[in-house]
Design a protein around this motif. Structure first.
Motif, PDB file in Angstrom:
ATOM      1  N   SER A 244       0.810  -1.226   0.000  1.00 42.10           N
ATOM      2  CA  SER A 244       0.000   0.000   0.000  1.00 42.10           C
ATOM      3  C   SER A 244       0.840   1.272   0.000  1.00 42.10           C
ATOM      4  CB  SER A 244      -0.988   0.004   1.155  1.00 42.10           C
ATOM      5  OG  SER A 244      -0.307   0.004   2.392  1.00 42.10           O
ATOM      6  N   GLU A 245       1.963   1.277   0.716  1.00 40.20           N
ATOM      7  CA  GLU A 245       2.759   2.501   0.783  1.00 40.20           C
ATOM      8  C   GLU A 245       3.390   2.861  -0.558  1.00 40.20           C
ATOM      9  OE1 GLU A 245       6.763   2.284   2.810  1.00 40.20           O
ATOM     10  OE2 GLU A 245       5.963   0.314   3.355  1.00 40.20           O
ATOM     11  N   TYR A 246       3.493   1.917  -1.481  1.00 40.90           N
ATOM     12  CA  TYR A 246       4.131   2.170  -2.769  1.00 40.90           C
ATOM     13  C   TYR A 246       3.156   2.603  -3.854  1.00 40.90           C
ATOM     14  CZ  TYR A 246       7.571  -0.462  -0.202  1.00 40.90           C
ATOM     15  OH  TYR A 246       8.420  -0.898   0.788  1.00 40.90           O
ATOM     16  N   VAL A 247       1.863   2.444  -3.618  1.00 40.05           N
ATOM     17  CA  VAL A 247       0.879   2.747  -4.662  1.00 40.05           C
ATOM     18  C   VAL A 247      -0.145   3.809  -4.264  1.00 40.05           C
ATOM     19  CG1 VAL A 247       1.123   0.484  -5.749  1.00 40.05           C
ATOM     20  CG2 VAL A 247      -0.641   0.820  -4.008  1.00 40.05           C
ATOM     21  N   ARG A 248      -0.045   4.320  -3.049  1.00 41.36           N
ATOM     22  CA  ARG A 248      -1.026   5.330  -2.652  1.00 41.36           C
ATOM     23  C   ARG A 248      -0.832   6.606  -3.472  1.00 41.36           C
ATOM     24  NH1 ARG A 248       1.499   5.569   3.192  1.00 41.36           N
ATOM     25  NH2 ARG A 248       3.399   6.675   2.667  1.00 41.36           N
ATOM     26  N   VAL A 249      -1.909   7.332  -3.664  1.00 46.38           N
ATOM     27  CA  VAL A 249      -1.902   8.540  -4.478  1.00 46.38           C
ATOM     28  C   VAL A 249      -0.912   9.563  -3.929  1.00 46.38           C
ATOM     29  CG1 VAL A 249      -3.292  10.508  -5.219  1.00 46.38           C
ATOM     30  CG2 VAL A 249      -4.233   8.204  -5.393  1.00 46.38           C
ATOM     31  N   SER A 250      -0.927   9.786  -2.628  1.00 41.86           N
ATOM     32  CA  SER A 250      -0.034  10.788  -2.048  1.00 41.86           C
ATOM     33  C   SER A 250       1.371  10.220  -1.892  1.00 41.86           C
ATOM     34  CB  SER A 250      -0.564  11.252  -0.689  1.00 41.86           C
ATOM     35  OG  SER A 250      -0.575  10.165   0.214  1.00 41.86           O
ATOM     36  N   GLY A 251       2.338  11.093  -1.909  1.00 41.28           N
ATOM     37  CA  GLY A 251       3.717  10.685  -1.699  1.00 41.28           C
ATOM     38  C   GLY A 251       4.459  10.423  -2.990  1.00 41.28           C
ATOM     39  N   PRO A 252       5.778  10.289  -2.865  1.00 39.38           N
ATOM     40  CA  PRO A 252       6.613  10.092  -4.055  1.00 39.38           C
ATOM     41  C   PRO A 252       6.564   8.661  -4.574  1.00 39.38           C
ATOM     42  CG  PRO A 252       7.967  10.014  -2.088  1.00 39.38           C
ATOM     43  CD  PRO A 252       6.561  10.357  -1.636  1.00 39.38           C
ATOM     44  N   GLU A 253       7.012   8.492  -5.797  1.00 36.61           N
ATOM     45  CA  GLU A 253       7.157   7.163  -6.385  1.00 36.61           C
ATOM     46  C   GLU A 253       8.456   6.574  -5.844  1.00 36.61           C
ATOM     47  OE1 GLU A 253       8.222   6.431 -10.761  1.00 36.61           O
ATOM     48  OE2 GLU A 253       6.034   6.309 -10.709  1.00 36.61           O
ATOM     49  N   ILE A 254       8.340   5.461  -5.124  1.00 41.09           N
ATOM     50  CA  ILE A 254       9.524   4.832  -4.547  1.00 41.09           C
ATOM     51  C   ILE A 254       9.544   3.352  -4.927  1.00 41.09           C
ATOM     52  CG2 ILE A 254       9.852   6.436  -2.619  1.00 41.09           C
ATOM     53  CD1 ILE A 254       8.353   4.498  -0.819  1.00 41.09           C
ATOM     54  N   PRO A 255      10.737   2.804  -5.104  1.00 39.92           N
ATOM     55  CA  PRO A 255      10.828   1.385  -5.456  1.00 39.92           C
ATOM     56  C   PRO A 255      10.220   0.513  -4.359  1.00 39.92           C
ATOM     57  CG  PRO A 255      12.932   2.489  -5.817  1.00 39.92           C
ATOM     58  CD  PRO A 255      12.047   3.455  -5.073  1.00 39.92           C
ATOM     59  N   PRO A 256       9.507  -0.536  -4.757  1.00 41.02           N
ATOM     60  CA  PRO A 256       8.863  -1.420  -3.788  1.00 41.02           C
ATOM     61  C   PRO A 256       9.876  -2.292  -3.051  1.00 41.02           C
ATOM     62  CG  PRO A 256       8.591  -2.281  -5.983  1.00 41.02           C
ATOM     63  CD  PRO A 256       9.248  -0.938  -6.134  1.00 41.02           C
ATOM     64  N   SER A 257       9.459  -2.775  -1.899  1.00 41.18           N
ATOM     65  CA  SER A 257      10.284  -3.686  -1.112  1.00 41.18           C
ATOM     66  C   SER A 257      10.261  -5.077  -1.742  1.00 41.18           C
ATOM     67  CB  SER A 257       9.736  -3.785   0.316  1.00 41.18           C
ATOM     68  OG  SER A 257       8.473  -4.429   0.297  1.00 41.18           O
ATOM     69  N   LYS A 258      11.182  -5.908  -1.293  1.00 40.49           N
ATOM     70  CA  LYS A 258      11.221  -7.311  -1.746  1.00 40.49           C
ATOM     71  C   LYS A 258       9.921  -8.017  -1.356  1.00 40.49           C
ATOM     72  CE  LYS A 258      13.809 -11.543  -1.548  1.00 40.49           C
ATOM     73  NZ  LYS A 258      14.473 -12.477  -0.722  1.00 40.49           N
ATOM     74  N   ASP A 259       9.410  -7.727  -0.149  1.00 37.21           N
ATOM     75  CA  ASP A 259       8.162  -8.370   0.297  1.00 37.21           C
ATOM     76  C   ASP A 259       6.992  -7.978  -0.598  1.00 37.21           C
ATOM     77  OD1 ASP A 259       9.379  -9.749   2.378  1.00 37.21           O
ATOM     78  OD2 ASP A 259       9.005  -8.136   3.829  1.00 37.21           O
ATOM     79  N   CYS A 260       6.948  -6.702  -1.004  1.00 37.50           N
ATOM     80  CA  CYS A 260       5.887  -6.266  -1.916  1.00 37.50           C
ATOM     81  C   CYS A 260       6.030  -7.006  -3.245  1.00 37.50           C
ATOM     82  CB  CYS A 260       5.952  -4.756  -2.117  1.00 37.50           C
ATOM     83  SG  CYS A 260       4.768  -4.123  -3.331  1.00 37.50           S
ATOM     84  N   CYS A 261       7.247  -7.061  -3.764  1.00 33.27           N
ATOM     85  CA  CYS A 261       7.471  -7.755  -5.038  1.00 33.27           C
ATOM     86  C   CYS A 261       7.075  -9.226  -4.957  1.00 33.27           C
ATOM     87  CB  CYS A 261       8.921  -7.612  -5.477  1.00 33.27           C
ATOM     88  SG  CYS A 261       9.290  -5.988  -6.177  1.00 33.27           S
ATOM     89  N   ASN A 262       7.318  -9.854  -3.815  1.00 32.57           N
ATOM     90  CA  ASN A 262       6.927 -11.259  -3.660  1.00 32.57           C
ATOM     91  C   ASN A 262       5.427 -11.436  -3.828  1.00 32.57           C
ATOM     92  OD1 ASN A 262       9.558 -12.107  -3.232  1.00 32.57           O
ATOM     93  ND2 ASN A 262       9.383 -12.048  -1.009  1.00 32.57           N
ATOM     94  N   VAL A 263       4.643 -10.459  -3.387  1.00 31.15           N
ATOM     95  CA  VAL A 263       3.188 -10.516  -3.555  1.00 31.15           C
ATOM     96  C   VAL A 263       2.819 -10.185  -5.000  1.00 31.15           C
ATOM     97  CG1 VAL A 263       0.982  -9.515  -2.846  1.00 31.15           C
ATOM     98  CG2 VAL A 263       2.750  -9.917  -1.138  1.00 31.15           C
ATOM     99  N   VAL A 264       3.394  -9.109  -5.520  1.00 27.93           N
ATOM    100  CA  VAL A 264       3.053  -8.610  -6.851  1.00 27.93           C
ATOM    101  C   VAL A 264       3.382  -9.628  -7.938  1.00 27.93           C
ATOM    102  CG1 VAL A 264       3.666  -6.847  -8.570  1.00 27.93           C
ATOM    103  CG2 VAL A 264       3.183  -6.183  -6.216  1.00 27.93           C
TER     104      VAL A 264
END
Length: 114
Positions: free
Chosen positions: A43-63
């Motif tokens: 969620s922290e990587y795709v929310r509308v507010s905030g900068p575009e930041i590379p996802p974590s390894k854990d996020c990538c494991n889900v994605v």
């Protein structure tokens, strides 16, 4: 204070995605989706507010186990108020997925390769 804002946003996103899950019975099975894992890890990587930041390894494991075109069929204007489709595509690509140009995700259309 920032931590409580993040937790509120995560909860709001969970409510929205869970609502989608209920509205579209079978979305989870059709798209091979683990909603709680997706929200908690990405969620922290795709929310509308905030900068575009590379996802974590854990996020990538889900994605890496998601069917992005399938999920995109269920994106509503309500989801787009909280989730940036541009960031979703960025995260997917950062995690090694191919997102075809022209794919429609809500009102967002994946642009041609630059």
């Amino acid at each position: 204070m920032a931590s409580s804002s993040f937790h509120f946003l995560s909860l709001a996103m969970l409510v929205i995605v869970s609502t989608l899950w209920v509205e579209y019975a079978g979305v989870s099975a059709q798209c091979e989706l683990s909603i709680p894992r997706l929200v908690s890890q990405c969620s922290e990587y795709v929310r509308v507010s905030g900068p575009e930041i590379p996802p974590s390894k854990d996020c990538c494991n889900v994605v890496q186990n998601l069917d992005i075109p399938c999920l995109c069929k269920y994106v509503t204007p309500q989801v787009e108020q909280l989730v940036s489709m541009e960031k979703v595509v960025f995260v997917a690509k950062s995690c090694g997925l191919t997102v075809q140009p022209g794919t429609k995700c809500g009102s967002f259309v994946v642009p041609p390769l630059a």
